[in-house]
Enzyme design. Structure first.
Site, mmCIF file in Angstrom:
data_model
loop_
_atom_site.group_PDB
_atom_site.id
_atom_site.type_symbol
_atom_site.label_atom_id
_atom_site.label_comp_id
_atom_site.label_asym_id
_atom_site.label_seq_id
_atom_site.Cartn_x
_atom_site.Cartn_y
_atom_site.Cartn_z
ATOM 1 N N CYS A 1 33.980 40.404 49.176
ATOM 2 C CA CYS A 1 33.392 39.226 48.530
ATOM 3 C C CYS A 1 31.908 39.071 48.829
ATOM 4 C CB CYS A 1 34.152 37.982 48.961
ATOM 5 S SG CYS A 1 35.824 37.937 48.303
ATOM 6 N N GLU B 1 36.026 42.124 43.377
ATOM 7 C CA GLU B 1 37.236 41.583 42.723
ATOM 8 C C GLU B 1 36.808 40.790 41.503
ATOM 9 O OE1 GLU B 1 39.411 39.386 45.674
ATOM 10 O OE2 GLU B 1 40.534 41.150 46.313
HETATM 11 O O1 AHR Z 1 39.288 41.564 52.793
HETATM 12 C C1 AHR Z 1 38.958 40.219 52.644
HETATM 13 C C2 AHR Z 1 38.615 39.843 51.213
HETATM 14 O O2 AHR Z 1 39.759 39.984 50.423
HETATM 15 C C3 AHR Z 1 37.610 40.728 50.525
HETATM 16 O O3 AHR Z 1 36.315 40.328 50.782
HETATM 17 C C4 AHR Z 1 37.930 40.550 49.086
HETATM 18 O O4 AHR Z 1 37.652 41.687 48.327
HETATM 19 C C5 AHR Z 1 39.398 40.172 49.084
HETATM 20 O O5 AHR Z 1 39.603 39.003 48.389
#
Ligand code: AHR
Length: 657
Positions: A244, A376
């Site tokens: 994220c 994501e």
């Molecule tokens: O791994 C934690 C978080 O989970 C990551 O930042 C994201 O890609 C997913 O939502």
């Protein structure tokens, strides 16, 4: 004597005993390849979450070294008795548009005032090791002569455990002054106090303290124990920097790789979105200083023999947060960032970005092969932005494999839409994420058996079995690790479809985490692998080159009688490597028939990972409570009789001749 069993119960019991004694006939044919295994198969996913970078692998001990946190003195305590108003001020060169505009102005010894000390608390304390050397440095500017900076390491009770004195050289511009000191004791919750002796005004910035025992002893480098745990896994790839944090809460907080290279004082700090993401795990002191930037990530990948897999923002901020998108007609700078990154990694030293890499000390190319566009992200907005990246990158660098997002979940409308669109676009690799409970992992061991064998490949880029559902609040236990081991037999069997896989998240600081479970836990001095870590490591160290047919009653073994299995052949080591998982509370007698092998050594190595307690976890106190144990097992006439213990993951390595 009173009849103890009814006839029915007796027959049932006899049936049970008979079943328990009938071995399950597993057949492995080393000559029947079901999938070629990519060298990248098992990797790691690094994100600056849970104090993974700042306060984690980035070994800097001073928090808020450049006074750029939202509260400029966060992490610092000013000590002066009596306190003189205005003796310490934070100044901002805002008009100069600098990446690091703030600095501290300290007036020392004016009007015979008491000495001014500044104490930095570190990242939930500082890990200090007896007899270890520490490199202190500061950028200073002063006209005064004879100023001395005292540097003291403190234990949790404020006792001095190392000190030195730095004679400050007068300088009209900021200049780096450095000195080395040695600690006299161990301390997990240490601090660093600096105080001034002498008269004069001095400006201070980039106050820094690094241990000398960093990974590869690189000054200003990474925490060696944490990187060693990664290196020990021999990961096929390392995905970075997120997650994220690539997306950011909004576009202004997205990860911009160009701001993370070059001199560290020019790398512009931003807030870490994990600072405020979970109100129950707030971390107001969580920022990204980028002392650890893209050059260091590439270097780390090279050090540990992993393919670098950087992920870039696709013009969309986190859709759970602001869902701010850049207008399509303004996407070009984002696409250009991607093209420039490839040049930074692979370009000749005569190119603009290749020259920057060389200037940082790495004239040779990093040989980048993979690049992720978006984390994501989902929806048609993702697809239309991705199309621009795909067109531009494939036109200039057709050999780069693009990793694309299938959203946040492994099923549902968002996933179905993206999966269809991405396959229609002939995407190289589709990244799937699954944070699910144990049952999901057990029930999905066959997930990839029915995936198309041609077209886009899959990266299982983030997965973790959550012991308490998916609330993300519990540490890993043996039962969750075992369900991943079971699921991973399905990834291995389908290695022609799944080219990359990585657990997530990777690191967590025991006093500063936001998300659990995680693969590796640390405090300021120690680190340990969870049961999951050992599962991941066993798969990675026993990756092999081709998956071979492994069956029971001519079917793949994916949950029948609570058993899961897969096998690979390592053509270099000339080994057949069998992975068996028993997720039940009773031992399972098996007879494993080895076919397609002319000759083999009669004694095979057996590695057992298990625990009698499904809720067992590793900890700082018991870091190896759940850890692999090695023994041997005998093979007679191509058959191996083996009782798989309850709740166990077993790796058997047969030497072929
Ligand atoms: O791994 C934690 C978080 O989970 C990551 O930042 C994201 O890609 C997913 O939502």
């Amino acid at each position: 004597m009173k009849q103890f069993f009814t006839t029915g119960a007796f027959l049932f019991l006899m049936g049970f005993v008979a079943m328990a004694q009938t071995p399950r006939n597993i057949v492995i044919n080393a000559n029947k390849t079901v999938a070629k295994i990519e060298p990248t198969m098992w990797g790691v996913f690094f994100e600056d979450i849970n104090f993974g970078a700042d306060g984690g692998i980035y070994a800097e001990l001073i928090k808020n070294r450049s006074f750029e946190f939202s509260k400029p003195l966060m992490g610092w305590k000013i000590e002066q008795k009596p306190f003189v108003e205005g003796a310490v001020t934070v100044l901002n060169r805002a008009g100069e548009n600098l990446p690091n505009p703030r600095f501290l102005r300290v007036k020392s010894g004016i009007d015979n005032q008491a000495p001014i000390a500044m104490v930095n608390e570190g990242f939930r304390g500082m890990g200090i090791k007896e007899k270890n050397g520490y490199d202190f440095s500061v950028q200073s500017r002063t006209a005064a002569t004879g100023l001395k900076l005292h540097i003291e390491l403190l234990d949790a009770k404020n006792n001095q455990i190392g000190s030195t004195v730095l004679a400050i050289q007068p300088s009209a511009d900021f200049s780096k002054q450095a000195i080395h000191l040695v600690a006299t004791a161990n301390e997990k919750k240490g601090q660093c106090r600096i105080w001034l002796e002498g008269k004069g005004t001095i400006d201070l910035d980039m106050v820094s303290l690094f241990p000398e025992d960093t990974w590869k002893k690189r000054p200003g480098g990474m925490r060696a124990d944490m990187i060693q745990l990664l290196a020990d896994m021999k990961p096929g790839f390392i995905r970075f920097p997120g997650g994220c944090i690539v997306e950011g809460f909004d576009l202004s907080q997205r990860y911009q790789w160009k701001k993370t290279i070059g001199p560290i004082e020019d790398r512009q700090l931003i807030i870490n979105r994990w600072n405020f993401e979970f109100p129950n795990r707030n971390a107001p002191d969580y920022f990204q200083t980028f002392g650890l930037g893209f050059f260091e990530y590439f270097q780390l990948a090279e050090d540990i023999g992993a393919e670098a897999l950087p992920i870039l923002n696709c013009g969309m901020a986190c859709q759970f947060n602001s869902a701010e998108f850049v207008q399509l007609d303004q996407l070009d700078p984002y696409v250009q960032d991607a093209l420039d990154l490839i040049e930074f990694a692979n370009g000749a030293v005569t190119t603009t970005w290749g020259a920057k890499r060389a200037a940082m000390g790495h004239p040779a190319a990093f040989n980048l092969k993979f690049l992720g566009i978006g984390n994501e992200n989902w929806g048609p907005q993702y697809i239309e932005r991705l199309a621009h990246f795909q067109k531009a990158i494939k036109a200039k660098y057709p050999a780069i494999n693009l990793v694309t997002s299938s959203g946040t979940d492994p099923s549902g409308a968002r996933y179905e839409y993206l999966n269809k669109e991405l396959r229609g676009m002939n995407a190289d690799i589709i990244d799937e994420h699954f944070y699910r409970n144990r049952d999901w992992f057990l029930q999905n061991a066959k997930r990839y058996d029915t995936f198309p064998r041609t077209g886009s490949k899959v990266m299982a880029g983030e997965y973790a079995s959550h012991a308490d559902g998916i609330s993300g609040n519990k540490k890993n236990n043996w039962q969750s690790a075992l369900s991943e081991a079971a699921f991973m037999t399905g990834l291995e069997r389908n290695a022609d479809v799944v080219h990359l896989a990585s657990y997530a998240p990777l690191f967590a600081h025991l006093d500063a985490w936001q998300w659990a479970p995680d693969l590796i836990w640390v405090d300021n001095l120690q680190s340990y692998g969870t049961p999951e870590y050992h599962v991941q490591k066993l798969y990675s160290l026993n990756k092999g080159h081709k998956a071979v047919e492994t069956s029971w009653n001519k079917e793949v073994i994916a949950g029948q009688d609570s058993l899961y299995a897969s096998s690979v052949v390592d053509t270099l080591a000339n080994e057949l490597i069998i992975k068996l998982v028993n997720v039940s509370f009773s031992a399972k007698q098996t007879q494993i028939q080895l076919e397609g092998i002319k000759k083999m050594l009669p004694q095979a190595e057996l590695i057992l990972l298990n625990s009698p307690d499904p809720t067992a976890i590793n900890s700082i106190e018991q870091p190896m409570l759940v850890a692999p144990k090695s023994s041997t097992v005998l093979i007679k006439k191509n058959k191996l009789d083996y009782e798989i213990p309850a709740n166990s993951f077993v790796v058997i390595k047969v030497k072929l001749q």
